[in-house]
Design a protein around this motif. Structure first.
Motif, PDB file in Angstrom:
ATOM      1  N   ALA A 132      72.069 -14.023   2.179  1.00 34.32           N
ATOM      2  CA  ALA A 132      70.435 -14.596   1.456  1.00 34.32           C
ATOM      3  C   ALA A 132      70.121 -15.348   1.285  1.00 34.32           C
ATOM      4  CB  ALA A 132      70.898 -13.221   0.410  1.00 34.32           C
ATOM      5  N   ARG A 133      71.531 -16.379   0.808  1.00 37.79           N
ATOM      6  CA  ARG A 133      71.047 -17.332  -0.011  1.00 37.79           C
ATOM      7  C   ARG A 133      70.813 -19.058   0.774  1.00 37.79           C
ATOM      8  NH1 ARG A 133      76.302 -19.498  -2.744  1.00 37.79           N
ATOM      9  NH2 ARG A 133      75.490 -21.450  -2.955  1.00 37.79           N
ATOM     10  N   VAL A 134      71.385 -18.661   2.148  1.00 39.22           N
ATOM     11  CA  VAL A 134      70.438 -19.245   4.116  1.00 39.22           C
ATOM     12  C   VAL A 134      69.107 -19.259   3.285  1.00 39.22           C
ATOM     13  CG1 VAL A 134      70.384 -20.241   5.550  1.00 39.22           C
ATOM     14  CG2 VAL A 134      72.883 -19.652   4.638  1.00 39.22           C
ATOM     15  N   ALA A 135      69.303 -17.508   3.732  1.00 42.62           N
ATOM     16  CA  ALA A 135      67.925 -17.353   3.854  1.00 42.62           C
ATOM     17  C   ALA A 135      66.762 -17.978   2.965  1.00 42.62           C
ATOM     18  CB  ALA A 135      67.359 -16.086   3.992  1.00 42.62           C
ATOM     19  N   LEU A 136      66.920 -17.714   1.808  1.00 45.58           N
ATOM     20  CA  LEU A 136      66.235 -18.238   0.828  1.00 45.58           C
ATOM     21  C   LEU A 136      66.205 -19.886   0.567  1.00 45.58           C
ATOM     22  CD1 LEU A 136      66.594 -15.575  -1.900  1.00 45.58           C
ATOM     23  CD2 LEU A 136      64.900 -15.820  -0.338  1.00 45.58           C
ATOM     24  N   ALA A 137      67.194 -20.430   0.754  1.00 45.29           N
ATOM     25  CA  ALA A 137      67.031 -21.518   0.598  1.00 45.29           C
ATOM     26  C   ALA A 137      66.520 -22.239   2.078  1.00 45.29           C
ATOM     27  CB  ALA A 137      68.584 -22.271   0.774  1.00 45.29           C
ATOM     28  N   THR A 138      66.477 -22.026   2.764  1.00 42.70           N
ATOM     29  CA  THR A 138      65.986 -22.644   4.146  1.00 42.70           C
ATOM     30  C   THR A 138      63.889 -21.767   4.274  1.00 42.70           C
ATOM     31  OG1 THR A 138      66.599 -21.324   5.795  1.00 42.70           O
ATOM     32  CG2 THR A 138      68.112 -23.503   4.500  1.00 42.70           C
ATOM     33  N   GLY A 139      63.960 -20.733   3.966  1.00 42.29           N
ATOM     34  CA  GLY A 139      63.016 -20.401   4.093  1.00 42.29           C
ATOM     35  C   GLY A 139      63.044 -19.799   5.764  1.00 42.29           C
ATOM     36  N   ALA A 140      64.024 -19.784   6.278  1.00 45.45           N
ATOM     37  CA  ALA A 140      64.086 -19.393   7.780  1.00 45.45           C
ATOM     38  C   ALA A 140      63.527 -17.962   7.258  1.00 45.45           C
ATOM     39  CB  ALA A 140      64.939 -19.737   8.349  1.00 45.45           C
ATOM     40  N   PRO A 141      63.465 -17.165   9.012  1.00 46.58           N
ATOM     41  CA  PRO A 141      63.010 -15.608   9.139  1.00 46.58           C
ATOM     42  C   PRO A 141      64.171 -15.362   9.109  1.00 46.58           C
ATOM     43  CG  PRO A 141      62.342 -16.865  10.919  1.00 46.58           C
ATOM     44  CD  PRO A 141      62.361 -18.321   9.920  1.00 46.58           C
ATOM     45  N   VAL A 142      64.900 -14.229   8.981  1.00 44.21           N
ATOM     46  CA  VAL A 142      65.687 -13.531   9.661  1.00 44.21           C
ATOM     47  C   VAL A 142      65.879 -12.015  10.999  1.00 44.21           C
ATOM     48  CG1 VAL A 142      68.335 -11.988   8.534  1.00 44.21           C
ATOM     49  CG2 VAL A 142      66.933 -14.080   7.102  1.00 44.21           C
ATOM     50  N   ILE A 143      66.592 -12.482  11.786  1.00 37.16           N
ATOM     51  CA  ILE A 143      66.188 -11.485  13.053  1.00 37.16           C
ATOM     52  C   ILE A 143      66.980 -10.578  12.551  1.00 37.16           C
ATOM     53  CG2 ILE A 143      65.912 -11.392  15.618  1.00 37.16           C
ATOM     54  CD1 ILE A 143      64.808 -14.169  14.674  1.00 37.16           C
ATOM     55  N   PRO A 144      67.461  -9.523  12.333  1.00 39.53           N
ATOM     56  CA  PRO A 144      68.728  -8.562  12.674  1.00 39.53           C
ATOM     57  C   PRO A 144      69.394  -8.311  14.316  1.00 39.53           C
ATOM     58  CG  PRO A 144      66.295  -6.682  11.997  1.00 39.53           C
ATOM     59  CD  PRO A 144      66.325  -8.665  12.108  1.00 39.53           C
TER      60      PRO A 144
END
Length: 253
Positions: A132-144
């Motif tokens: 979550a921290r990496v996703a929110l810090a970078t704005g990169a989409p998360v692909i499950p």
């Protein structure tokens, strides 16, 4: 490494894949996967055209000797970054830093939200710190991503893999831009992680367990230890009873 390892791996195991169209042709993205086997970090990159960078424990890169150097070269070649796991907080910070650096280069970053391999094939609660921290810090989409049956190919402790077809299901990208700038809010981190784990559960069909996999491993180890001690106690009791019976028979004579 894709040629040396990926090609033979696909030829030998013939993994099936669904959802390849959900992987962007270019640009940063986070691949968040369940974790069933040591081989997960090889099967997923093998079926993708793009490089995927995972994090791995630092011991793989620092072992001395010829074997250690070969192991380090191998893990570097397959795109793994060393993370010192000697301290829980330090390991988390190192994972976040590594993930941000990979994504800022416009690359794919692979992460296992459970934090460790599943001990029994079920899906465990995701740890909110790294993903979550990496996703929110970078704005990169998360692909499950869901790895299917890889635990049957190489269960924990098994060195030689079994030849069978694993599967990989790749879900649609998840956008968490609505939480931008809130990477220090623990409730937001929990919500992002749980949403990703829910999507992984739908893709994998695994039973979900709302505890951390590390806690489950401790419980399993403690249960095994208790069972072993109970077995020893039962054997000791039987031996004592046998000795007592033998003594009675000797006295009767």
């Amino acid at each position: 490494m894709k040629v040396a390892i990926g090609g033979p791996l696909k030829l030998a195991f013939r993994p099936w894949v669904e959802g390849l169209e959900n992987i962007p042709v270019a640009g940063a993205a986070i691949l968040a996967s369940n974790h069933l086997s040591f081989s997960d970090s090889f099967f997923l990159p093998a079926v993708l055209d793009r490089k995927v960078t995972f994090i791995a424990k630092a011991e793989y890169f620092t072992t001395p000797g010829v074997k250690g150097r070969l192991t380090a070269a191998f893990f570097k070649g397959v795109g793994q970054l060393p993370v010192d796991r000697s301290g829980a907080r330090g390991a988390g910070e190192a994972a976040v830093k590594s993930g941000i650096e990979v994504l800022e280069r416009g690359e794919l970053f692979g992460i296992y939200p459970e934090g460790t391999r599943s001990p029994d094939g079920r899906l465990y609660r995701g740890k909110p710190g790294g993903l979550a921290r990496v996703a929110l810090a970078t704005g990169a989409p998360v692909i499950p991503v869901a790895m299917i049956d890889t635990e049957k190919i190489q269960p924990p402790g098994k060195v030689v893999p079994k030849l069978m077809r694993p599967g990989i299901r790749i879900g649609k990208p998840l956008d968490f831009s609505r939480y931008q700038g809130m990477e220090h809010d623990r409730f937001v981190l929990r919500a992002v992680t749980d949403e990703v784990m829910y999507e992984i559960m739908k893709l994998s069909g695994q039973e979900y367990v709302d505890i951390y996999a590390t806690a489950a491993k401790r419980q399993i180890a403690e249960a095994a230890k208790a069972e072993k001690e109970a077995g020893k106690a039962a054997k000791a009791a039987l031996d004592a009873a046998a000795r007592e019976q033998a003594e009675k028979e000797k006295n009767a004579e």
